[in-house]
Design an enzyme around this catalytic site. Structure first.
Site, short mmCIF file in Angstrom:
data_model
loop_
_atom_site.label_atom_id
_atom_site.label_comp_id
_atom_site.label_asym_id
_atom_site.label_seq_id
_atom_site.Cartn_x
_atom_site.Cartn_y
_atom_site.Cartn_z
N SER A 262 0.84 -1.20 0.00
CA SER A 262 0.00 0.00 0.00
C SER A 262 0.88 1.25 0.00
O SER A 262 2.09 1.17 0.21
CB SER A 262 -0.87 0.01 1.26
N LYS A 263 0.23 2.38 -0.22
CA LYS A 263 0.96 3.64 -0.22
C LYS A 263 1.62 3.86 1.14
O LYS A 263 2.70 4.40 1.24
CB LYS A 263 -0.01 4.77 -0.56
N ARG A 264 0.90 3.40 2.19
CA ARG A 264 1.45 3.60 3.54
C ARG A 264 2.78 2.89 3.75
O ARG A 264 3.66 3.37 4.45
CB ARG A 264 0.43 3.17 4.58
#
Ligand code: GLU
Length: 503
Positions: A262-264
């Site tokens: 994910s972007k996180r």
């Protein structure tokens, strides 16, 4: 394979294209080119609520930067366009009607509140509400209501959706090039919405109609679409159309190998998950991109190719032509592919060595104001000397600043090792030798300095270490003779004098 391979990359412009989307585009492109086929970019923008300003242009810019051009797509109306679904919206209703007529779809008038109440009611009984044969006759639709009631509702302009009528007690046999045969019990499927009251088709209907009209031969997309495959199969059958072949690419996993990337994860570990920088048009939040972080597109493509695919040999370095040649969908894995941000750096270091020094020099010069006045040809020569130790252009300054300016300090640990009692006098002697060298070439420098050291029995380390510190400020960098030649006689002499004064 027949020569009519047509594949499409079909992103929805709901934000910046994720790196996984770039991998999907790449695999479609490789497959198309391998089979002399056509690669299409189709923008799936039927869901107006999720439309994000600038996202479509971002997708096009990202594909351009990567160097995977589409044959048909936005502003490129190859024979079966247009390829933006919002420009095709007049097309879809007819197909939804066709399914109603042949008994594969029906009107449903249930309000959102009524459906919520059914869900809550089921939950209270420990059950899950599925809109399908289990209970569709108890709901408000053209299967449960009389023809007159339906007609009246339609004429009154009541809100409706068109749902697919999924069958009871059937087993579907699906085939996927990567996953093999898959069996699905239709009893677990719900009657998906195909068409909405806003006059727009849902993803499922528009996707199938367009794949058919655009004569798509192979649907290559991410694993997250696998649950839709059963419906898509049934839609093809309901229309009586020939199906394309399907290949669902494995998920891209976090660097730990657990869970979807994910972007996180990128934010936390300090790497981009997007090809290009993106500024959110609403929040103005900026997400970094591989391009702006100094990656070469060749490195990114080579890295992405290995996310879920391998050639079955030890070879890891592949340019685009070689990838086209080696790529086979049969060699794509089912299991998730771990994203390793260190590996893409490794590829970048490799492709750095293949870049043209003049182009790198231009880039380097454009990024450092210190270089504004310096001849780009001189910078290119230096780039050639140091790039072997660089992964990014942003590493260049640290690796080469001493070519452009005298060191401001001398590394402390190295100084302790290099500076002895006789260093000042040795350096003064060396300076006198240099002053008298007429032709300041690497060969002349080597010859004169080496014979002086040998004749006087001085010991190489006693000269070379302090000399390197005088020139570089640390015990690192390429050959000292190359450095002296590059910075020239006057600057070399000046740096040795500065060192002597500091001792
Ligand atoms: N619009 C879908 C997406 O955003 C396309 C899925 C497909 O390729 O069928 O990924």
């Amino acid at each position: 394979m027949a020569n009519n391979v047509r594949v499409r990359f079909a992103p929805s412009p709901t934000g910046p294209l994720h790196i996984g989307g770039v991998r999907t585009a790449l695999f479609n492109y490789l497959f198309a080119k391998k089979h002399n086929g056509t690669f299409i970019l189709r923008i799936e923008d039927t869901d107006q609520n999720r439309y994000v300003e600038g996202a479509e242009q971002y997708i096009i810019d990202a594909l351009n930067w990567c160097g995977i051009p589409f044959d048909g797509g936005i502003d490129k109306n190859e024979k079966l366009g247009p390829y933006r679904q919002s420009e095709r919206k007049h097309l879809y209703k007819k197909y939804a009607d066709m399914l109603i007529e042949n008994g594969n779809a029906y009107y449903a008038f249930d309000t959102a509140e009524a459906l919520d109440a059914h869900r809550a009611d089921h939950e209270a009984k420990g059950k899950t509400f599925i809109y399908n044969w289990h209970n569709r006759l108890k709901l408000s639709n053209s299967l449960s209501l009389s023809a007159e009631e339906v007609q009246a509702k339609l004429e009154a302009g009541d809100d409706y959706v068109i749902r697919f009528k999924s069958p009871q007690d059937e087993t579907l046999h699906l085939t996927d090039i990567i996953r093999g045969d898959i069996k699905i019990d239709t009893n677990i499927l719900d009657d998906k919405v195909l068409f909405k009251s806003d006059g727009m088709p849902t993803y499922h209907l528009a996707n199938i109609v367009d794949d058919h009209l655009m004569e798509i031969s192979h649907v290559i997309r991410g694993e997250e679409w696998l649950p839709s495959l059963a419906l898509h199969y049934q839609l093809y059958d309901a229309f009586g159309w020939e199906k394309p072949q399907f290949a669902h690419l494995p998920l891209i996993l976090k660097p730990t190998g657990k869970g979807k990337l994910s972007k996180r994860d990128g934010d936390k570990l300090g790497f981009p998950v997007f090809p290009l920088k993106w500024t959110d048009p609403v929040t103005q939040e900026v997400s970094r991109g591989y391009k702006e972080d100094g990656y070469f597109p060749e490195a990114m493509l080579n890295f992405l190719a290995f996310l879920g695919w391998n050639p079955g040999t030890e070879q890891e370095i592949f340019n685009l032509e070689e990838l086209i040649d080696a790529f086979e969908l049969e060699r794509v894995n089912k299991s998730g592919a771990r994203f390793d941000p260190e590996k893409i750096k490794w590829f970048n270091h490799h492709y750095m060595q293949e870049q043209n020094d003049d182009a790198l020099a231009e880039l380097f010069k454009s990024q450092y104001s210190e270089l504004a006045e310096i001849d780009v040809n001189y910078i290119a020569l230096i780039v050639g000397l140091i790039k072997e130790r660089a992964t990014f252009v942003s590493d260049f300054w640290e690796l080469s600043s001493y070519f452009f300016e005298a060191p401001k300090t001398y590394d402390e640990k190295a100084s302790k090792k290099a500076f002895k009692e006789n260093t000042a006098s040795l350096m003064t002697d060396l300076k006198n030798i240099l002053v008298h060298i007429d032709e300041f070439t690497v060969e002349a420098l080597q010859k004169d300095i080496k014979s002086w050291i040998t004749d006087k029995n001085i010991g190489f380390g006693n000269v070379m270490m302090p000399l390197r510190l005088a020139l570089v400020g640390a015990l690192q960098g390429p050959d000292v003779f190359d450095i002296m030649f590059m910075i020239g006689k006057a600057e070399t002499v000046k740096r040795i004098e500065t060192l002597v004064l500091s001792l």
